[in-house]
Scaffold this active site. Structure first.
Site, PDB file in Angstrom:
ATOM      1  N   GLU A 181      74.817 104.913  45.817  1.00  0.00           N
ATOM      2  CA  GLU A 181      73.695 105.745  46.249  1.00  0.00           C
ATOM      3  C   GLU A 181      72.672 105.941  45.127  1.00  0.00           C
ATOM      4  OE1 GLU A 181      77.400 107.820  48.127  1.00  0.00           O
ATOM      5  OE2 GLU A 181      76.974 106.512  46.430  1.00  0.00           O
TER       6      GLU A 181
ATOM      7  N   CYS B 281      79.412 111.842  47.334  1.00  0.00           N
ATOM      8  CA  CYS B 281      80.001 112.877  46.493  1.00  0.00           C
ATOM      9  C   CYS B 281      78.911 113.907  46.145  1.00  0.00           C
ATOM     10  CB  CYS B 281      80.572 112.254  45.215  1.00  0.00           C
ATOM     11  SG  CYS B 281      79.306 111.599  44.090  1.00  0.00           S
TER      12      CYS B 281
ATOM     13  N   CYS C 162      75.868 112.402  44.245  1.00  0.00           N
ATOM     14  CA  CYS C 162      75.008 111.576  45.097  1.00  0.00           C
ATOM     15  C   CYS C 162      74.293 112.420  46.145  1.00  0.00           C
ATOM     16  CB  CYS C 162      75.821 110.457  45.732  1.00  0.00           C
ATOM     17  SG  CYS C 162      76.415 109.278  44.484  1.00  0.00           S
TER      18      CYS C 162
END
Length: 150
Positions: free
Chosen positions: A56, A84, A87
């Site tokens: 990402e 996560c 990101c």
């Protein structure tokens, strides 16, 4: 293109990551108005020695450079695994409009799992979120990768 077609491209990137012994996650930044893929990336943390080299983050960096901007207004992100916290924050800062992800990440995810980053009062931009796109296929690639690591 359809959501499944974009996710298939992200999944192909994840398979490329796995072939390079990286955690198999792939991501795309798409301009839905033109159907143009602005940027694509896969995890490169292991080989780059950079813990932040998630798919990402790399896709956002490439899209910002290509478009010469820090904001990706009206852009979509397709990613094979729920982002996560790091990101999710990057997506918020980049002002990406929509996140479409494949498999949920109950251990490390931060969008619909874990801290649910976008529900925090300090989050300045919340994208539209849609998970479960080709979830079985995306999860299978990850399961196979980690099974082979054990």
């Amino acid at each position: 293109m359809t959501k499944d077609e974009y996710m298939q491209i992200a999944l192909d990137l994840a398979l490329q990551a796995a072939a390079e012994d990286e955690v198999p996650v792939g991501a795309l930044i798409v301009n839905p108005a033109t159907d143009e893929i602005i940027a694509k990336a896969y995890n490169q943390s292991a080989h780059s020695g950079d813990a932040t080299a998630h798919a990402e983050i790399l896709a956002i960096q490439r899209a910002c450079r290509k478009l010469n901007t820090t904001r990706l207004w009206d852009m979509d992100m397709y990613v094979t695994l729920e982002p996560c916290t790091m990101c999710a924050a990057a997506v918020s800062f980049a002002r990406i409009k929509n996140i479409y992800f494949g498999a949920e990440d109950t251990k490390g995810g931060a969008v619909v799992s874990g801290v649910k980053f976008y529900n925090a009062p300090t989050c300045h931009h919340k994208p539209h979120i849609e998970g479960g796109i080709m979830a079985k296929e995306c999860a299978a690639v990850l399961k196979e990768f980690f099974k082979n690591k054990r």
